[in-house]
Design a protein around this motif. Structure first.
Motif, PDB file in Angstrom:
ATOM      1  N   THR A  44      -4.612   4.949   7.175  1.00  0.00           N
ATOM      2  CA  THR A  44      -3.760   6.111   6.931  1.00  0.00           C
ATOM      3  C   THR A  44      -2.434   5.975   7.655  1.00  0.00           C
ATOM      4  OG1 THR A  44      -5.712   7.497   6.699  1.00  0.00           O
ATOM      5  CG2 THR A  44      -3.636   8.624   7.089  1.00  0.00           C
ATOM      6  N   ALA A  83       0.349   5.833   4.793  1.00  0.00           N
ATOM      7  CA  ALA A  83       0.799   7.182   4.454  1.00  0.00           C
ATOM      8  C   ALA A  83       2.278   7.383   4.733  1.00  0.00           C
ATOM      9  CB  ALA A  83      -0.020   8.221   5.208  1.00  0.00           C
ATOM     10  N   ALA A 102      -0.913  13.494   6.990  1.00  0.00           N
ATOM     11  CA  ALA A 102      -1.559  12.187   6.846  1.00  0.00           C
ATOM     12  C   ALA A 102      -2.856  12.144   7.643  1.00  0.00           C
ATOM     13  CB  ALA A 102      -0.610  11.073   7.299  1.00  0.00           C
ATOM     14  N   ASN A 123      -5.504  14.074   5.985  1.00  0.00           N
ATOM     15  CA  ASN A 123      -6.058  13.401   4.819  1.00  0.00           C
ATOM     16  C   ASN A 123      -7.478  12.925   5.095  1.00  0.00           C
ATOM     17  OD1 ASN A 123      -6.145  12.085   2.318  1.00  0.00           O
ATOM     18  ND2 ASN A 123      -5.548  10.173   3.276  1.00  0.00           N
ATOM     19  N   ASP A 124      -7.747  12.501   6.307  1.00  0.00           N
ATOM     20  CA  ASP A 124      -9.089  12.071   6.673  1.00  0.00           C
ATOM     21  C   ASP A 124      -9.970  13.260   7.066  1.00  0.00           C
ATOM     22  OD1 ASP A 124      -7.342   9.489   8.249  1.00  0.00           O
ATOM     23  OD2 ASP A 124      -8.517   9.229   6.443  1.00  0.00           O
ATOM     24  N   ASN A 146      -9.611  12.360  -0.723  1.00  0.00           N
ATOM     25  CA  ASN A 146      -8.332  12.523  -0.035  1.00  0.00           C
ATOM     26  C   ASN A 146      -7.878  13.956  -0.233  1.00  0.00           C
ATOM     27  OD1 ASN A 146      -8.087   9.799   0.765  1.00  0.00           O
ATOM     28  ND2 ASN A 146      -7.382   9.240  -1.275  1.00  0.00           N
ATOM     29  N   PHE A 164      -1.500  11.028   1.439  1.00  0.00           N
ATOM     30  CA  PHE A 164      -2.280   9.807   1.574  1.00  0.00           C
ATOM     31  C   PHE A 164      -1.510   8.540   1.239  1.00  0.00           C
ATOM     32  CE2 PHE A 164      -2.201   9.853  -2.905  1.00  0.00           C
ATOM     33  CZ  PHE A 164      -2.709   8.648  -3.388  1.00  0.00           C
ATOM     34  N   ASN A 165      -0.320   8.631   0.647  1.00  0.00           N
ATOM     35  CA  ASN A 165       0.322   7.396   0.201  1.00  0.00           C
ATOM     36  C   ASN A 165       1.839   7.536   0.202  1.00  0.00           C
ATOM     37  OD1 ASN A 165       0.493   4.740  -0.933  1.00  0.00           O
ATOM     38  ND2 ASN A 165       0.901   5.686  -2.918  1.00  0.00           N
TER      39      ASN A 165
END
Length: 673
Positions: free
Chosen positions: A179, A183, A323, A326-327, A340, A344-345
């Motif tokens: 991440t 991220a 970010a 996200n986890d 997610n 995330f990206n």
């Protein structure tokens, strides 16, 4: 688990090897570029004639609206070593073409000592300087449930209805280390990186600490004077102060000291080539010159700062927070599903020739008017944020407009009741553009222009957010007119950006195409104000800045750029006392959209030609502004779909609403040599 809570933080990744490599590169550059060292003079004599620069300390004393909580927020030491000179003997003409061949290199190492002076930036104790505050009970419980120390986190926005845990130190590990790297930029920066100001987002990890390094070649050809510069450099376009309309070739690091420091110090140099041809007088055009710029560096965005930096803007902290969430957030709501549920990206452009930037600038004098025409074609330096996938409540009123389960329609799972209060059926991983949001029963009574936004607010339960970019073209024209009798200078700068990709929460995936029109009108004049200074004039300057997005209808709440139409007014005055040894400057900025302002000024005392001392004050005024938060609206404390948190830079119109917990006194002592 309280769904309002999200988390972030960077990991330690020692980079001492890069510093060693940089030292080797610097030594090789000096040996290759300074052949005269081996021939004529001793090293010390040569350096005295070809080296200049400065050493300085810059310190910020911050407080909460000048009332309480005074503390040192930053104490940065910086050295600038600038090497320059000719690369060929006087009278030499290599290949019979070059008149002069010169080099310039600036090394600018720095050390931010606050990490070793204050527990606010990593050690257990109080929250980070500025907006942050220690975690509340529910946030502390959420973070502790995942095995983290609550003292390592803070809540970014003190009065927000969506409280976000954010890391106070880069030493807090992400749940999934990928991440950090994927991220957003610099989430994996180490404490050493932050101390040295060595961050990828601002291109500092490339041959650190070389800030600029280029070679200039001058020659006559094609009926005029020619100039070629190749290397890591800044390209300065435009006429406006504080604003970037034409000056868009190099991004700016707003985490340096916001807009208070000049762009020359905060602009991010890029590896590039510049070629200029001076035509001279051509018909009615006097002193006509044209240039071409090619930036072949890797993509570099605007600098928002790492969340653990003293001057990181709130948006920079949000990026890392979401970010991290996200986890944590996805695992808390949808345990075992690998969902997610936040940012995330970062789909930033990869390096290749197609992704480089190219532009041109033309300048000429027409009577008393100096004109500059520019055109720049490159990737935007600030991302747009889009929903790659949404997680939608699989309940009546929401699910009738969902596509069939599958590749674009996702699948239905049950939420963790500890996180959502009761178990809820949710269709996860639905592609936003496959949802017929306007036909949903829950938004039947909403105005057409906001139906999609309200559907995401009501039916969305988090989603996959990513940063996207597009190449865009910015055409700019500016002029300044000097009136010799009164000394008045009237400046105008205008730009038109085509094919811009922006965040618009009224769209299904939050993306919209638009044209952006920006303009600045400025007036400058030296003016005697004898009651304040009978011996020297004041230099007075005022500007009006406007922005218009032609195809975005989201308004202030849904447009994370701030507003469809935004206006900012700035002014400053400067004068000198004590035979020009004391320079006094005051400034102000006011934003109509944010209804916020920044006021400040500084005194600079020039002790002699080498030593100077600056003392300044900056005050931020304004209320906090809110933005649509899409599928996170179900987690606000008051049930509204708007919060101070937002995926964009709309908080910072004139600076006040972004930073009104960060009023400051600051000082800079600099020795020039």
């Amino acid at each position: 688990m309280d769904g309002r809570k999200l988390a972030i933080s960077p990991r330690v990744m020692p980079l001492a090897g890069r510093a060693t490599a940089a030292a080797r590169i610097t030594a090789v550059c000096l040996v290759l570029l300074l052949p005269t060292l081996a021939r004529a003079q001793g090293i010390l004599e040569f350096l005295r004639g070809h080296t200049h620069g400065y050493v300085e300390n810059f310190t910020i004393l911050r407080s909460d609206t000048f009332k309480d909580d005074y503390h040192v927020a930053s104490s940065r030491y910086r050295t600038s070593l600038q090497f320059s000179g000719p690369m060929m003997a006087e009278g030499a003409r290599p290949l019979g073409l070059l008149d002069r061949l010169e080099y310039f290199m600036e090394l600018r190492p720095e050390y931010e000592s606050i990490y070793d002076l204050s527990g606010r930036f990593g050690s257990p104790g109080r929250a980070t300087s500025g907006r942050g505050k220690p975690l509340g009970a529910s946030n502390a419980g959420f973070v502790s449930a995942f095995g983290f120390d609550p003292h390592d986190f803070e809540e970014i926005y003190q009065k927000s209805n969506l409280l976000l845990p954010s890391p106070r130190s880069p030493d807090v590990d992400f749940v999934d280390p990928r991440t950090q790297r994927e991220a957003w930029y610099d989430l994996d920066a180490s404490g050493t990186d932050l101390r040295l100001g060595r961050l990828q987002a601002t291109n500092w990890d490339l041959y650190y600490p070389i800030r600029e390094f280029y070679i200039d070649a001058y020659f006559d050809a094609a009926g005029g004077k020619n100039w070629l510069r190749i290397g890591k450099q800044q390209h300065v376009w435009g006429k406006a102060d504080f604003f970037r309309l034409q000056d868009v070739v190099n991004p700016v690091n707003f985490a340096e000291h916001f807009f208070i420091d000049p762009f020359d110090d905060t602009r991010i140099p890029l590896w590039s080539a510049l070629f200029e041809h001076r035509f001279g007088d051509v018909g009615p055009f006097k002193q006509l010159a044209g240039s071409v710029v090619w930036v072949f560096d890797r993509y570099t965005p605007l600098g928002f700062g790492n969340g653990a930096q003293p001057w990181a803007i709130g948006f920079g902290r949000e990026l890392g927070t979401f970010a991290f969430g996200n986890d944590l957030f996805g695992d808390a709501i949808f345990p075992g599903e690998g969902v997610n549920a936040s940012f995330f990206n970062n789909a930033s452009p990869r390096w290749n020739l197609k992704n480089t930037g190219v532009g041109t600038k033309w300048v000429w004098l027409f009577g008393n008017v100096r004109v500059q025409l520019t055109d720049w074609f490159a990737y935007q330096d600030v991302p747009a944020f889009a929903w790659n996938k949404l997680h939608i409540l699989d309940i009546p009123g929401c699910n009738e407009v969902l596509p069939a389960p599958g590749a674009v329609g996702g699948r239905t799972v049950i939420t963790n009741p500890a996180a959502t209060g009761v178990p809820l059926p949710v269709r996860i991983n639905v592609r936003p553009n496959a949802i017929n949001m306007n036909a949903a029963g829950v938004v039947a009574g909403e105005p057409d222009e906001i139906k999609q936004a309200r559907y995401i607010n009501i039916c969305g339960l988090t989603g996959e957010l990513e940063a996207r970019y597009r190449k865009q073209n910015t055409l700019g024209v500016s002029f300044d007119w000097f009136e010799p009798n009164t000394g008045v200078v009237i400046r105008s700068e205008n730009s038109w950006t085509v094919n811009a990709l922006v965040t618009d929460s009224t769209q299904r995936n939050w993306l919209n195409d638009t044209n952006i029109v920006r303009w600045v009108m400025g007036v400058d004049r030296p003016t005697m104000i004898r009651a304040l200074n009978p011996l020297r004039s004041f230099f007075l300057s005022a500007q009006a800045f406007g922005t218009h997005l032609t195809d975005v209808k989201a308004g202030r709440f849904g447009n994370v750029n701030g507003s469809n139409d935004n206006f900012i007014f700035t002014s400053f005055a400067q004068t000198q006392y004590l035979r020009d040894q004391l320079v006094v400057l005051v400034f102000g900025a006011y934003g109509v959209t944010g209804k916020d302002a920044t006021l400040g000024g500084n005194f600079e005392y020039l002790y002699d030609n080498h030593l100077s001392l600056q003392l300044g004050v900056t005050g931020f005024l304004g209320v906090r502004r809110e933005h649509d938060i899409g599928p996170f609206a179900n987690f606000t404390t008051d049930g509204r779909p708007f919060t101070e948190t937002g995926f964009g830079i709309g908080h910072m119109q004139a600076g006040g609403s972004e930073r009104n917990q960060m009023d400051e006194f600051w000082g800079r002592m600099r020795y020039r040599f």
